[in-house]
Design an enzyme around this catalytic site. Sequence first.
Site, PDB file in Angstrom:
ATOM      1  N   GLY A  46       0.831  -1.201   0.000  1.00 23.59           N
ATOM      2  CA  GLY A  46       0.000   0.000   0.000  1.00 23.59           C
ATOM      3  C   GLY A  46       0.864   1.249   0.000  1.00 23.59           C
ATOM      4  N   PHE A  47       1.699   1.360   1.043  1.00 26.67           N
ATOM      5  CA  PHE A  47       2.712   2.417   1.152  1.00 26.67           C
ATOM      6  C   PHE A  47       2.109   3.810   1.116  1.00 26.67           C
ATOM      7  CE2 PHE A  47       4.441  -1.155  -1.460  1.00 26.67           C
ATOM      8  CZ  PHE A  47       5.024  -1.825  -0.410  1.00 26.67           C
ATOM      9  N   GLY A  73       0.982  -6.724   3.855  1.00 30.06           N
ATOM     10  CA  GLY A  73       2.247  -7.432   3.728  1.00 30.06           C
ATOM     11  C   GLY A  73       3.176  -7.143   4.890  1.00 30.06           C
ATOM     12  N   ARG A  89       8.130  -2.127  22.266  1.00 27.22           N
ATOM     13  CA  ARG A  89       8.189  -3.583  22.280  1.00 27.22           C
ATOM     14  C   ARG A  89       7.931  -4.147  20.881  1.00 27.22           C
ATOM     15  NH1 ARG A  89       6.133  -7.204  26.374  1.00 27.22           N
ATOM     16  NH2 ARG A  89       4.675  -5.616  27.000  1.00 27.22           N
ATOM     17  N   PRO A 100       8.569 -10.491  15.929  1.00 24.42           N
ATOM     18  CA  PRO A 100       9.983 -10.292  15.562  1.00 24.42           C
ATOM     19  C   PRO A 100      10.271 -10.566  14.085  1.00 24.42           C
ATOM     20  CG  PRO A 100       9.805 -11.545  17.601  1.00 24.42           C
ATOM     21  CD  PRO A 100       8.407 -11.406  17.062  1.00 24.42           C
ATOM     22  N   THR A 156       8.298 -10.463  11.323  1.00 28.23           N
ATOM     23  CA  THR A 156       7.804  -9.477  10.363  1.00 28.23           C
ATOM     24  C   THR A 156       8.379  -8.094  10.661  1.00 28.23           C
ATOM     25  OG1 THR A 156       5.765  -9.179  11.635  1.00 28.23           O
ATOM     26  CG2 THR A 156       5.700 -10.761   9.837  1.00 28.23           C
ATOM     27  N   LYS A 179       5.298   1.129  20.009  1.00 31.87           N
ATOM     28  CA  LYS A 179       5.299   2.479  19.427  1.00 31.87           C
ATOM     29  C   LYS A 179       4.946   2.446  17.935  1.00 31.87           C
ATOM     30  CE  LYS A 179       9.333   4.081  21.170  1.00 31.87           C
ATOM     31  NZ  LYS A 179      10.356   5.046  21.619  1.00 31.87           N
ATOM     32  N   GLU A 209       7.394   2.945   9.047  1.00 30.57           N
ATOM     33  CA  GLU A 209       7.986   4.041   8.299  1.00 30.57           C
ATOM     34  C   GLU A 209       9.339   4.471   8.830  1.00 30.57           C
ATOM     35  OE1 GLU A 209       4.608   6.580   6.546  1.00 30.57           O
ATOM     36  OE2 GLU A 209       3.736   5.359   8.105  1.00 30.57           O
TER      37      GLU A 209
HETATM   38 MO1  MOS Z   1       1.665   5.414   5.169  1.00 32.77          MO
HETATM   39  S1  MOS Z   1       2.720   6.532   3.850  1.00 32.77           S
HETATM   40  O1  MOS Z   1       1.144   6.569   6.270  1.00 32.77           O
HETATM   41  O2  MOS Z   1       0.543   4.437   4.488  1.00 32.77           O
END
Ligand code: MOS
Length: 724
Positions: free
Chosen positions: A231-232, A460, A614, A618, A620, A687, A691
């Site tokens: 998606g990104f 993904g 935390r 691990p 993914t 957290k 990104e």
């Molecule tokens: Mo992201 S660029 O906030 O899907």
Amino acid sequence: MSDTIYPDRARVDAHDKVRGVTRFAADVPLPRLAYAMTVPSRIVRGRLAAIDIDAAAALDGVLRVLTWRDFDGIKSAGYLMGGGFGFQSHQPMLSDQLVHRGEPIALVVAETLEIAIEAAALIQPRYEEEPFASLLDDARAETLDPQPAHNVGDAEAALAAAAFSVEAEYFSPAQFQNPMELIATVAEWRDGTLTLHEGTQNSGALKFGTAAALGLDPARVRVNSAYLGGGFGQKNSLQSQTVLAARAAILLGRPVKLVMPRAQLFHTASFRPASRHRIRLGANADGRIIAARYDADMQNSRADTFRASFSEITARLYAIENYTSSARLVRTDIQSPGYMRAPFEHPAAFAFESAVDELAYAAGRDPLAFRIANDAQTDPVTGGPFSSRFLAECLRDGAERFGWSRRDPAPGSMRAPDGTLIGWGVAVGAYKAAMAPAIARLRVRADGTTRIAVSGHEMGQGIRTAILAAVTEGLAIDPARVEIVIGDPDAAPQHVTAGSWGTASSVPVVRRAVQAMQVQFDELRNGRTVNGTIHQMLARWRRPYIEVETRLQAPGQPDAVFDRLQRGLPAAGGPEYKPFVSFSYIAHFVEVRVEPTTRRIRVPRVVSVVDCGRVVSPRTAESQVHGGVVWGIGAALREAGEIDPRFGGVLNNDLAEYIVPVNADIGAIDVAFINRPDPLLNDAGVKGLGEVSMVGVAAAIANAVYHATGRRVRQLPMRIDDLI
Ligand code: MOS
């Protein structure tokens, strides 16, 4: 908060994915499926004076050709960042007005995809063109007044008094997300109910946005977005094509599939806009950064306001007491730009962390020691505490793993035996730790199965694997028979999954559901000692199931956010919460090798150390960081949309010419996590990760290139030409 270290477990959907069993939107098989193809506008701006569809409509197998005249009564669902649902406010095909190149001007629906493509090529439009602007520097672009971003202390006075200072301008080009899965919609209209199969990060916006556009009751719009092939940020809202496919399905009374071709996607979906960054930094004689001034320009569309927030992270990377920043939006005739992985943070960190490196050299300091010495203990912007911050630990751990102490600081001083120039660079990154409101519905059944429905979208990144880890922690259920229902607004209200808040939004609310389930089960047990799973107990007590529902929002958010959640509107909170400020952090160490004659830049190894609170999943999580670092390498050395100002289009609108790294471009990527639970943000201690993993990679590479060659490259992507 529990101190569980979550175990390494395989991706829950890995087995299905490698066998090709996972069903993406375009794979949904339906009887009588019709195939649609869009006809893109060949002009940027103007009017569609006429459109001849006769030849296309006459082609054997063509079911219908839709133009703007077939959209009477349909309206735009509005812009996501302006109170609506769409990636932009302009919905193509509602009138004869054209505002950006490539927007659909007709939709052909046919018995087969091949016929639809053939017919689309037969459509004859006639345009009335108007002048336009495509680039940041275009004379016809409109630069808006600068918007102040952050302002603490007196940056100008401190810069004037600085012992060392740097001033430089950096540039980041337009980039395009290019998820492997193209944006694809299968629209089905049956008995007054519209069902949309589409890989989206925001199935809530699809439901409510399509309903608003078509004038339908949202209760009669279903959305299935169980999986995305990436998606990104490009799939974070209602796409223009969804309404087109839905309209066609309603008019034809047949299911319609529309897969937007990649070449069109460069013009019909959001992208990372070009941006320019002017930075001035000052340090005192002790090597403390005392002042920063950061002014940015960012490309926008004409109609929508995609606000820049470049300095949200850069104002927090160091303890800089005098900091002033602003951003100007530049209006151009392009589709509305939007969020692309680390939308502001990647270009901001490239610019700012390059400048910090320049300042370290100007001040005669080691770039690593300089960063650690300037680390912030409290938030320079609000003066409040960070919920947790282990950035200095990331730098120290990373330096150890990388072998930074063996670095010769002089640029151009390290060489391989064959003469190859070696450069070692470091840079840091941060990304807001946000949370979205979420509702979880957990049902454990006597038949041995469990169902968890919660807000979230699997693109993904591994959110199902993280959710499963939370469901099975401390609940005596069969982990092999858990159904995880996400991306379905009718199973649980769906918030947009973006901004790296996925895990921090889904996992804490699921943990609460697990706790509520334990309470229910204890009540049912009523003091009896029992052996076996919850399923076995329920079967013995002849209870078909127990179900609980829990909800959770970001700290300090009012309950009104659940109303927004229920209506498909964005409602995430962070990074500034009432008593604290929350970010994830990363440090990247990069080795580059520059071939002395051709100046080809290679990146044989990267070490990245992350503080994301935390780690719930691990396997993914590590995979996310690999992906982010690879993307950072691509952004640094490969990716740029080449926009032709004469035609207003992206010239390299395919993966043959929009260059991204391939396996041969990637060396070793060593990932480590601090893995210390955040004590304040949520009781899972999570957290956020997606990104932050790419933030700072491009700067670390630029800094390494400088160390290798003595050449400071200030625009992306860095290419051979920049080093000759
Ligand atoms: Mo992201 S660029 O906030 O899907």
